[in-house]
Write an enzyme that holds these catalytic residues in place. Structure first.
Site, short mmCIF file in Angstrom:
data_model
loop_
_atom_site.label_atom_id
_atom_site.label_comp_id
_atom_site.label_asym_id
_atom_site.label_seq_id
_atom_site.Cartn_x
_atom_site.Cartn_y
_atom_site.Cartn_z
NE ARG A 16 34.94 36.93 38.41
CZ ARG A 16 34.74 37.18 39.60
NH1 ARG A 16 33.95 36.84 40.34
NH2 ARG A 16 36.27 37.37 40.79
CG HIS A 75 35.32 33.92 39.98
ND1 HIS A 75 35.93 33.24 41.47
CD2 HIS A 75 36.27 33.82 40.26
CE1 HIS A 75 36.66 33.74 41.68
NE2 HIS A 75 37.06 34.48 41.16
CD GLU A 127 41.31 33.74 36.60
OE1 GLU A 127 40.70 34.78 36.06
OE2 GLU A 127 41.71 33.31 37.48
CE LYS A 141 38.70 31.93 38.69
NZ LYS A 141 39.72 32.92 39.17
CG ASP A 170 34.34 44.28 37.29
OD1 ASP A 170 34.62 43.15 36.68
OD2 ASP A 170 34.33 44.18 38.20
O1 G3P Z 1 41.48 36.89 35.01
C1 G3P Z 1 41.41 38.45 35.98
C2 G3P Z 1 40.68 38.26 37.20
O2 G3P Z 1 39.81 37.29 36.84
C3 G3P Z 1 41.16 37.08 37.93
O3 G3P Z 1 41.14 37.38 39.34
O4 G3P Z 1 39.32 35.59 40.82
O5 G3P Z 1 38.61 37.53 39.34
O6 G3P Z 1 39.12 34.89 38.03
P1 G3P Z 1 39.56 36.32 39.11
MG MG Z 2 39.03 35.00 36.78
#
Ligand code: G3P
Ligand code: MG
Length: 242
Positions: free
Chosen positions: A10, A51, A111, A113, A231
């Site tokens: 992120r 997210h 990613e 969602k 992170d």
């Molecule tokens: O892509 C790795 C991780 O980001 C997956 O879970 O919930 O942090 O998007 P989340």
């Molecule tokens: Mg993610």
């Protein structure tokens, strides 16, 4: 040997509000060679980097992303929840991130969602954006929704895909071949060095998440994973360069 990819999760989300341009710029400053981000879709079909399906945690807005237009979302503050110094940060679009990184050589892990909300044509729109920047070789599309990744592969065989999962799947490199995926985006507890070797022998690489502890990073570096999602890209950068 290809260099391990240092994916900022992120953006540099330990020190900046996640999934903002500030977080992405800081990740590049910190030496990240990859950026992981989460994509949702607005009411008017714009791809936005946030997210959660809802706005409450990371903005001063309310309700679902899908119920707001891009224009409406641009009125929201996406920085001050993290720290006052980031007031004025906006929810970025996928295009803004691709524009920032196009000439940097950065690998972008997008990613999708779409585990909770099945956004219509999310895959088509993401692929069109990536192609419009000519970044097909530099993107890995991941998702917990593996049906969506198979769809991506059929639409764009040239773009890599990564299966996101939490648990100890049995011989996931075999499953990856079934799902036509290139990478295993495994929770960090679902990775052992011997599996990394066996996956590699089968043409599949590991990009574990979310690894913030330096000792865990060292073990995964020693295991030769192809990338680590963290992170703390600054910390990983130091470990990779000492
Ligand atoms: O892509 C790795 C991780 O980001 C997956 O879970 O919930 O942090 O998007 P989340
Ligand atoms: Mg993610």
């Amino acid at each position: 040997m290809t260099e391990m990819i240092n994916f900022a999760h992120r953006g540099a989300s330990a020190v900046c509000p996640e999934n903002t341009m500030a977080a992405f710029r800081k990740a590049l400053e910190f030496g990240a060679t990859g950026i992981e981000t989460d994509v949702q879709m607005t009411k008017d079909g714009k791809l936005v980097l946030i997210h959660d399906e809802i706005l409450k945690r990371t903005t001063d807005g309310q309700g679902f992303v899908k119920d707001h237009t891009w224009e409406e979302l641009q009125q929201l503050d996406a920085g001050s929840w993290f720290h006052e110094q980031f007031r004025g940060e906006r929810i970025p679009s996928l295009e803004q991130l691709l524009h920032l990184t196009k000439d940097q050589g950065t690998i972008i892990n997008i990613e999708l969602k779409n585990g909770i909300i099945q956004y219509a044509e999310l895959e088509e729109r993401v692929i069109a954006a990536v192609r419009s920047f000519g970044m097909e070789e530099r993107v890995v599309i991941s998702s917990f929704n593996h049906y969506s990744l198979v769809k991506c592969k059929s639409l764009a065989p040239e773009i890599r895909t990564g299966l996101l999962y939490m648990e100890g799947l049995y011989r996931p490199w075999e499953y990856a071949k079934t799902a036509l995926a290139d990478a295993l985006h495994a929770n960090k507890y679902a990775v052992l060095p011997e599996w990394v070797e066996e996956a590699k022998a089968n043409g599949i690489v590991y990009h574990p998440f979310t690894v913030n502890d330096p000792e865990e990073m060292k073990k995964l570096i020693a295991a030769n994973v192809a990338g680590i999602i963290t992170d703390h890209p600054d910390l990983l950068h130091r470990l990779l360069n000492t």
